[in-house]
Design an enzyme around this catalytic site. Sequence first.
Site, PDB file in Angstrom:
ATOM      1  N   GLY A 183       0.804  -1.220   0.000  1.00 39.55           N
ATOM      2  CA  GLY A 183       0.000   0.000   0.000  1.00 39.55           C
ATOM      3  C   GLY A 183       0.835   1.268   0.000  1.00 39.55           C
ATOM      4  O   GLY A 183       0.596   2.186  -0.800  1.00 39.55           O
TER       5      GLY A 183
ATOM      6  N   LYS B 180      -7.385 -16.059   1.614  1.00 39.09           N
ATOM      7  CA  LYS B 180      -7.301 -15.307   0.354  1.00 39.09           C
ATOM      8  C   LYS B 180      -8.166 -15.978  -0.717  1.00 39.09           C
ATOM      9  O   LYS B 180      -8.835 -15.307  -1.504  1.00 39.09           O
ATOM     10  CB  LYS B 180      -5.846 -15.211  -0.136  1.00 39.09           C
ATOM     11  CG  LYS B 180      -4.937 -14.334   0.678  1.00 39.09           C
ATOM     12  CD  LYS B 180      -5.423 -12.909   0.823  1.00 39.09           C
ATOM     13  CE  LYS B 180      -5.024 -11.982  -0.290  1.00 39.09           C
ATOM     14  NZ  LYS B 180      -5.366 -10.560   0.035  1.00 39.09           N
TER      15      LYS B 180
ATOM     16  N   THR C 260      -2.807 -13.638  -4.285  1.00 37.00           N
ATOM     17  CA  THR C 260      -1.476 -14.240  -4.150  1.00 37.00           C
ATOM     18  C   THR C 260      -1.379 -15.563  -4.908  1.00 37.00           C
ATOM     19  O   THR C 260      -2.390 -16.270  -5.073  1.00 37.00           O
ATOM     20  CB  THR C 260      -1.195 -14.496  -2.653  1.00 37.00           C
ATOM     21  OG1 THR C 260      -0.078 -15.369  -2.520  1.00 37.00           O
ATOM     22  CG2 THR C 260      -2.363 -15.173  -1.950  1.00 37.00           C
ATOM     23  N   ASP C 261      -0.161 -15.906  -5.297  1.00 35.26           N
ATOM     24  CA  ASP C 261       0.076 -17.212  -5.928  1.00 35.26           C
ATOM     25  C   ASP C 261      -0.212 -18.359  -4.959  1.00 35.26           C
ATOM     26  O   ASP C 261      -0.381 -19.505  -5.370  1.00 35.26           O
ATOM     27  CB  ASP C 261       1.515 -17.313  -6.477  1.00 35.26           C
ATOM     28  CG  ASP C 261       2.611 -17.000  -5.460  1.00 35.26           C
ATOM     29  OD1 ASP C 261       2.296 -16.829  -4.257  1.00 35.26           O
ATOM     30  OD2 ASP C 261       3.787 -16.921  -5.869  1.00 35.26           O
TER      31      ASP C 261
END
Length: 353
Positions: free
Chosen positions: A22, A161, A133-134
């Site tokens: 951020g 996630k 995310t991966d």
Amino acid sequence: MVMGERENPQSLLITGGAGFIGTNFVRYLLRHTDVQVVVVDALAYAGQHCNVEQWQGDQRCSFVRGHIENAELVEYVCRTYAVDTIVNLAAQTHVDRSILDVHPFVEAIVRGTVVLLEIARRLRLSRFVQMSTDEVYGECLVGECSEGSPIVPSSPYAASKAAADSFVQSYGRTYGLSTLIVRSCNVYGPSQFPEKLVPMSILCALHDELIPLYGDGTQRRQWLFVEDLCRALWLLCRVGQPGQVYHVSSGIEQENREMVEHILQLLRKPRTLLSSVPDRPGHDRRYALRWDKIRDLGWEPQISLEEGLKQTVEWYQANRSWWEPLWTGPYARYRQQWYGQLSQSGAASWGMV
Ligand code: TYD
């Protein structure tokens, strides 16, 4: 403005704008664009007030302290600042902490995202960009994951996630909200909280302390410099297609051990600082992403690993006042708890007897 209309964002709400990605993204926007930015950040632990202070005099940026789960507050912010785009960077992000206690992850990532989606839907915002995310794909031992690969998360963090991503996609399908999911590989750079591998290794090395490597240290990750990610995010905010998932990666794959060795070399510290500790439970040995979709939009990573690590190490050397209070305060307490529990190892220490 009609939902889904492809106009450039004018007023962005950056949630988690005082955290690692951020802070870097807000700085990028203020330097390279003329948009208005409002940051909502709880300053829980990884978000730092000093990150916010740097742009306090800037007319184009406002800061509101608060949790994204606070619907009333977020709606007030969206109305007050005529927000057209939400970029959701607010999250608990550390896998190891999610193993210690999942609840803050469910709260911030799952419930927080749903609260934001509801507001975006009701206020008919033009875009909702979700940082992911991966890790949602779980371990990828061979080849690379594409945007359509199965979602098989291993850690409580990754599961949170994955759940949030599913909500984002459902709001696109059900309500026609213009959503976008950005999944990146491991990101490093200035202002990252010391718990992550790169800053943790830099700070341990600067203190001549042992650097804990999980297991044999041969787990593999792809590494992207944060500024490259910020360029990608801004590009996707403008031209990303609604409903789509985009991968952002450098393709630079390293073993953890190699990564730490680079850092030791840059700091001229001995390899004897490397120390093997018991492995993280459920540790994925490898992640790898294909990223042709964003490449087709004209994005390429620009910073090499050598250059990115050099800039990162120099930033930590030059910004002692940023990390010193964290190193001796909140991070020190966490470090003792986590690595202490890890060294006891065995299933019993994780409550799985
Ligand atoms: P991390 O920075 O926590 O990111 P992620 O878990 O999201 O990939 O860890 C990067 C890699 O470094 C991962 O394979 C775990 C490893 N690691 C260690 O070996 N020791 C540590 O103390 C930490 C924090 C991470």
